[in-house]
Design an enzyme around this catalytic site. Structure first.
Site, short mmCIF file in Angstrom:
data_model
loop_
_atom_site.label_atom_id
_atom_site.label_comp_id
_atom_site.label_asym_id
_atom_site.label_seq_id
_atom_site.Cartn_x
_atom_site.Cartn_y
_atom_site.Cartn_z
N ASP A 1 -17.09 7.30 -1.41
CA ASP A 1 -15.78 7.04 -0.72
C ASP A 1 -15.34 8.42 -0.19
O ASP A 1 -16.20 9.73 -0.37
CB ASP A 1 -14.81 6.66 -1.82
CG ASP A 1 -13.36 6.44 -1.13
OD1 ASP A 1 -13.35 6.05 0.13
OD2 ASP A 1 -12.22 6.21 -1.90
N ARG B 1 0.76 -1.20 0.11
CA ARG B 1 -0.13 0.09 0.04
C ARG B 1 0.89 1.14 -0.01
O ARG B 1 1.73 1.40 0.88
CB ARG B 1 -1.08 0.08 1.26
CG ARG B 1 -1.59 1.34 1.44
CD ARG B 1 -2.65 1.27 2.57
NE ARG B 1 -3.66 0.67 1.92
CZ ARG B 1 -5.20 0.71 2.50
NH1 ARG B 1 -5.49 1.30 3.41
NH2 ARG B 1 -6.05 0.20 1.89
N ARG C 1 -13.61 -8.34 1.81
CA ARG C 1 -12.19 -8.15 1.62
C ARG C 1 -11.41 -9.50 1.94
O ARG C 1 -10.68 -9.79 1.00
CB ARG C 1 -11.58 -6.97 2.51
CG ARG C 1 -12.39 -5.76 2.36
CD ARG C 1 -11.83 -5.25 0.79
NE ARG C 1 -10.29 -5.09 0.62
CZ ARG C 1 -9.64 -4.14 1.09
NH1 ARG C 1 -10.15 -2.89 1.66
NH2 ARG C 1 -8.38 -4.14 0.86
N CYS D 1 -16.27 1.81 0.83
CA CYS D 1 -15.23 0.72 1.25
C CYS D 1 -14.75 1.10 2.51
O CYS D 1 -13.98 0.18 3.21
CB CYS D 1 -13.94 1.27 0.42
SG CYS D 1 -13.07 3.12 0.39
N GLN E 1 -10.20 -3.90 -3.31
CA GLN E 1 -11.34 -3.24 -2.62
C GLN E 1 -12.50 -3.65 -3.47
O GLN E 1 -13.60 -4.25 -3.33
CB GLN E 1 -11.26 -1.98 -2.47
CG GLN E 1 -12.67 -1.40 -1.96
CD GLN E 1 -13.01 -1.56 -0.48
OE1 GLN E 1 -12.22 -1.51 0.27
NE2 GLN E 1 -14.07 -2.29 -0.55
N HIS F 1 -7.63 0.98 -6.41
CA HIS F 1 -7.66 -0.12 -5.24
C HIS F 1 -8.33 -1.33 -5.74
O HIS F 1 -9.50 -1.38 -5.40
CB HIS F 1 -8.60 0.69 -4.10
CG HIS F 1 -8.28 0.29 -2.65
ND1 HIS F 1 -7.90 -1.07 -2.46
CD2 HIS F 1 -9.11 0.56 -1.58
CE1 HIS F 1 -7.81 -1.16 -1.12
NE2 HIS F 1 -8.78 -0.29 -0.80
N1 NVA Z 1 -9.51 6.88 -1.32
C1 NVA Z 1 -9.47 6.43 0.11
C2 NVA Z 1 -9.51 4.83 0.35
C3 NVA Z 1 -9.58 4.37 1.76
C4 NVA Z 1 -9.48 2.85 1.70
C5 NVA Z 1 -8.15 6.81 0.36
O1 NVA Z 1 -7.14 6.62 -0.60
O2 NVA Z 1 -7.97 7.13 1.43
N1 CP Z 2 -11.10 0.05 2.41
C1 CP Z 2 -9.95 -0.04 2.90
O1 CP Z 2 -8.87 -0.18 2.22
O2 CP Z 2 -9.72 0.10 4.37
P1 CP Z 2 -8.44 0.16 5.18
O3 CP Z 2 -7.79 1.70 4.77
O4 CP Z 2 -8.81 0.21 6.55
O5 CP Z 2 -7.37 -0.97 4.50
#
Ligand code: NVA
Ligand code: CP
Length: 320
Positions: free
Chosen positions: A240, A117, A308, A280, A147, A144
């Site tokens: 989101d 990540r 997930r 998500c 997800q 993502h």
């Molecule tokens: N769009 C959000 C998703 C979090 C799972 C982010 O990148 O923070």
């Molecule tokens: N939806 C998602 O990716 O959650 P986290 O940021 O908690 O991993």
């Protein structure tokens, strides 16, 4: 020694496969991953052991926070009989400037797969290029995909199909989840419309890729600014956060710009009466979604979060 040579040859012949974006996979492969997820979920629910990855180790590199991704990948590896290592970038030499190239080469000598990540999508692509083991995208600024595989599984479970449904994403269009939804929906033949302000429309390249996929699968894609227009007759409503990880500096400006993009009762009236709501998570009640929607009868966000685990176990089983 002859035996050993044979084993080495087999190993060298295996082609490694990464999970970086959904557009890298054919529609058939995505449906196959979903089928496997359903199967793995059944095994787990019936408490039937399924140690397909016994002895395998997944390294999980995190440069951003996570609850779901971290826990579901880690638990997924345990349930599959393997192990997972949590590697925070700050604790790795990567955080002190060691190159992606060297990190990829070294980790490939110890691990069976890497989940990462991070911020720039290019980093994941570079890691995959130099790693000899599968690399899984656990979220970048651009995509993502893990997800969205879970989202597709959730929609399938609640609607009994994917093809021909209409999904509407409301909010920040220039967003990792939205981008993967565009590709994922197009791959499975689902129609998708996106409502976001003119300044925050989805990435042009991603839209082009999704349109090309849609040409093959028959999906209809609409990108617009008016949430009331885009949400008409939607089977699935998704949003989101307005401020993604790494965008903290723009937080105030974005919150103001997005006020008319909240998913609430007055907007959802225009979706189909049996629509489902996905997010998500993490969510901000009162910002991108009202509490009455996310905590209401149409919301399936906790099924989505659970999925997930099952969707990622399918990715792990098939890649590692
Ligand atoms: N769009 C959000 C998703 C979090 C799972 C982010 O990148 O923070
Ligand atoms: N939806 C998602 O990716 O959650 P986290 O940021 O908690 O991993």
């Amino acid at each position: 020694m002859k035996e050993l040579e044979r084993v080495i040859n087999i190993q060298e012949k295996q082609i490694k496969s990464d999970f970086l974006t959904l557009s890298d996979f054919s529609s058939e492969e995505i449906f196959y991953l979903l089928e496997e997820a359903v199967y793995l979920k059944k095994l787990q629910k019936n408490r039937i052991a399924h140690p397909f990855l016994q002895g395998k180790v997944l390294g999980m590199i995190f440069e951003k926070s996570s609850t779901r991704t971290r826990v579901s990948f880690e638990v997924g590896m345990y349930q599959l009989g393997g192990q997972a290592l949590y590697l925070h970038a700050n604790d790795l030499q990567l955080g002190r400037g060691e190159t992606i190239h060297d990190t990829a080469k070294v980790l490939s000598r110890y691990l069976d797969g890497i989940m990462i990540r991070t911020f720039e999508h290019e980093k994941v692509v570079e890691l995959a290029e130099y790693a000899s083991i599968p690399v899984i995208n656990g979220l970048t600024d651009l995509h993502h995909p893990a997800q969205v595989l879970a989202d597709l599984l959730t929609i399938y479970e609640h609607k009994g199909k994917l093809q021909g449904l209409k999904m509407c994403y409301v909010g920040d269009g220039n967003n990792n989840v939205c981008h993967s939804l565009l590709e994922g929906a197009a791959k499975v033949g689902m129609n998708i419309s996106v409502a976001s302000p003119a300044t925050h429309q989805p990435d042009e390249k991603v839209v082009k890729t999704a349109l090309n996929i849609a040409n093959e699968t028959g999906s209809i894609i609409h990108i617009g600014e008016d949430p009331f227009e885009m949400i008409q007759d939607a089977d699935v409503v998704v949003t989101d956060v307005f401020v993604s990880m790494g965008q903290e500096k723009e937080a105030e400006e974005k919150r103001q710009k997005f006020t008319s993009y909240q998913v609430n009762e007055s907007l959802c009236k225009y979706a189909k009466s049996d629509y489902i709501f996905l997010h998500c998570l993490p969510a901000h009640r009162g910002e991108e979604v009202s509490a009455e929607i996310i905590d209401g009868p149409h919301s399936v966000v906790f099924d989505e979060a659970e999925n997930r685990l099952h969707a990622q176990k399918s990715i792990l089983k098939n890649l590692l």
